[in-house]
Write a protein that holds these residues in place. Sequence first.
Motif, PDB file in Angstrom:
ATOM      1  N   PRO A 290      71.777  34.113  69.548  1.00  0.00           N
ATOM      2  CA  PRO A 290      72.808  32.824  69.080  1.00  0.00           C
ATOM      3  C   PRO A 290      72.266  32.262  67.940  1.00  0.00           C
ATOM      4  N   LYS A 291      73.330  31.739  67.035  1.00  0.00           N
ATOM      5  CA  LYS A 291      73.236  31.224  65.814  1.00  0.00           C
ATOM      6  C   LYS A 291      72.098  30.112  65.795  1.00  0.00           C
ATOM      7  N   GLY A 292      71.352  29.969  64.614  1.00  0.00           N
ATOM      8  CA  GLY A 292      70.372  28.985  64.555  1.00  0.00           C
ATOM      9  C   GLY A 292      69.108  29.242  65.306  1.00  0.00           C
ATOM     10  N   ASP A 293      68.924  30.482  66.016  1.00  0.00           N
ATOM     11  CA  ASP A 293      67.616  30.935  66.720  1.00  0.00           C
ATOM     12  C   ASP A 293      66.590  31.165  65.650  1.00  0.00           C
ATOM     13  N   THR A 294      65.662  30.462  65.665  1.00  0.00           N
ATOM     14  CA  THR A 294      64.791  30.608  64.756  1.00  0.00           C
ATOM     15  C   THR A 294      62.969  30.609  65.233  1.00  0.00           C
ATOM     16  N   PHE A 295      62.291  31.134  64.297  1.00  0.00           N
ATOM     17  CA  PHE A 295      60.911  31.054  64.877  1.00  0.00           C
ATOM     18  C   PHE A 295      59.873  30.776  63.782  1.00  0.00           C
ATOM     19  N   THR A 296      58.725  30.398  63.994  1.00  0.00           N
ATOM     20  CA  THR A 296      57.646  30.168  63.043  1.00  0.00           C
ATOM     21  C   THR A 296      56.780  31.010  62.919  1.00  0.00           C
ATOM     22  N   PHE A 297      56.372  31.442  61.530  1.00  0.00           N
ATOM     23  CA  PHE A 297      55.431  32.365  61.332  1.00  0.00           C
ATOM     24  C   PHE A 297      54.545  32.105  60.015  1.00  0.00           C
ATOM     25  N   GLN A 298      53.228  31.660  60.138  1.00  0.00           N
ATOM     26  CA  GLN A 298      52.699  31.110  58.797  1.00  0.00           C
ATOM     27  C   GLN A 298      53.271  29.979  58.003  1.00  0.00           C
TER      28      GLN A 298
ATOM     29  N   GLN B  71      59.896  29.204  58.459  1.00  0.00           N
ATOM     30  CA  GLN B  71      60.952  29.493  59.389  1.00  0.00           C
ATOM     31  C   GLN B  71      61.640  30.837  59.162  1.00  0.00           C
ATOM     32  N   PHE B  72      61.640  31.630  60.344  1.00  0.00           N
ATOM     33  CA  PHE B  72      62.619  32.648  60.111  1.00  0.00           C
ATOM     34  C   PHE B  72      63.584  33.001  61.000  1.00  0.00           C
ATOM     35  N   ALA B  73      64.704  33.440  60.906  1.00  0.00           N
ATOM     36  CA  ALA B  73      65.948  33.663  61.709  1.00  0.00           C
ATOM     37  C   ALA B  73      65.531  34.905  62.860  1.00  0.00           C
ATOM     38  N   ASN B  74      65.529  34.520  63.965  1.00  0.00           N
ATOM     39  CA  ASN B  74      65.247  35.462  64.849  1.00  0.00           C
ATOM     40  C   ASN B  74      66.311  36.471  64.981  1.00  0.00           C
ATOM     41  N   ARG B  75      66.206  37.622  65.237  1.00  0.00           N
ATOM     42  CA  ARG B  75      67.368  38.741  65.270  1.00  0.00           C
ATOM     43  C   ARG B  75      66.705  40.009  65.960  1.00  0.00           C
ATOM     44  N   LYS B  76      67.651  40.923  66.411  1.00  0.00           N
ATOM     45  CA  LYS B  76      67.466  42.064  67.137  1.00  0.00           C
ATOM     46  C   LYS B  76      66.300  42.793  66.081  1.00  0.00           C
TER      47      LYS B  76
ATOM     48  N   PHE C 176      60.994  49.704  74.638  1.00  0.00           N
ATOM     49  CA  PHE C 176      60.924  48.274  74.709  1.00  0.00           C
ATOM     50  C   PHE C 176      62.443  47.764  74.449  1.00  0.00           C
ATOM     51  N   ILE C 177      63.031  48.494  73.296  1.00  0.00           N
ATOM     52  CA  ILE C 177      64.300  48.177  72.875  1.00  0.00           C
ATOM     53  C   ILE C 177      65.337  48.565  74.078  1.00  0.00           C
TER      54      ILE C 177
ATOM     55  N   GLN D  37      61.074  38.198  67.092  1.00  0.00           N
ATOM     56  CA  GLN D  37      60.180  37.151  67.272  1.00  0.00           C
ATOM     57  C   GLN D  37      59.193  37.714  68.116  1.00  0.00           C
ATOM     58  N   ARG D  38      59.462  38.393  69.121  1.00  0.00           N
ATOM     59  CA  ARG D  38      58.703  38.875  70.211  1.00  0.00           C
ATOM     60  C   ARG D  38      57.548  40.064  69.487  1.00  0.00           C
TER      61      ARG D  38
END
Length: 336
Positions: free
Chosen positions: A222-230, A233-238, A297-298, A308-309
């Motif tokens: 989904p567009k706008g799916d993000t996560f936080t690292f350090q 904000q980073f866009a989550n992706r495959k 895993f993939i 993100q995972r």
Amino acid sequence: MALLSRKETPQTSYRGRKMGDASDVWVGSAYLFVQSTSEKVLLPVMYGDPKQKPCVFKALKLALADSTGSLNGVDVLKVHCSDPHLIIQLKFCKEDNCRRFLQSYREGHLQDSLQNHLKLSLSMSTLVPVQMELKTGSEKLDAMIREEERCLECIYHEKPNRLRDEEITELEESLRNCSFLDNNDNKGPSLNSSPTSLSSSPPSLNSLPPSYSSVEISGSLPKGDTFTFQGRQFANRKISPDDHQTFAKLVSKKWKQVGRSLQVNCRALRDPVIDNLAIEYDREGLYEQAYQLLRRFIDSEGKRATIQRLVAALEENGLISLAEELLCLHQNDKTL
């Protein structure tokens, strides 16, 4: 029966071959009988329908891949329609793959997987209940299914009597070309998942670039799916092919620890899969072990196999620099 007509004992014959010339190839064959117990689902009729045949074959192929952990773990030589059964002639080229198949069959995982994949492929609202039987010649392996060595011997002595049918070749080619994949594949069970666990996605047979041969689900996050690292904000992706190779190169000896972190909510990495990967790819070294881990895993998680995972698993095991590499933090810092 040909096996019992030999003067040598079964164990002597089977083990003698296995321990013989290193160039010998372990090859065996078996017949899987599949029958739907639902009056609404007549598998032989559906397989005989040109429009539904690819969907039924896809479910069979993915369930078999689930049972061995690889799309190449077992070959389908021919599918026979014999009401009320579909009879699938199988060919095994490795004893280890055959063992995995037998374990999956014995524990009911193959049955669960096929029921799930049939539901998805045929766009059914509920699971498609099936019954299975496994045979080699006149031997019914269900009667001895807990005697793994005996089953292996029967399969080993049942040599394939044909090459792969042209129809099967065409169906597999259609799968690779995604000629009948649709949006119904965006959600479904993970590898070897039970009917009550439908939160993750099954692998499809989408063709990918040669550098990235693992399979994944079609569709994007989904567009706008993000996560936080350090704190950023980073866009989550495959997970991408480059991510896959970078992980395999840099994770080194900690690949197993990362695998155990990814194991949560990923049945394809359940014990003893990770330890088996270490043994199976011991000669190839750490790179191949790590590569195959992430490929599992993939393959299992499809579009849920996100960066993100992976970053979370790396962070959990203190591999911060590798996580930064995957997120291109070092490159971004240089450009600031």
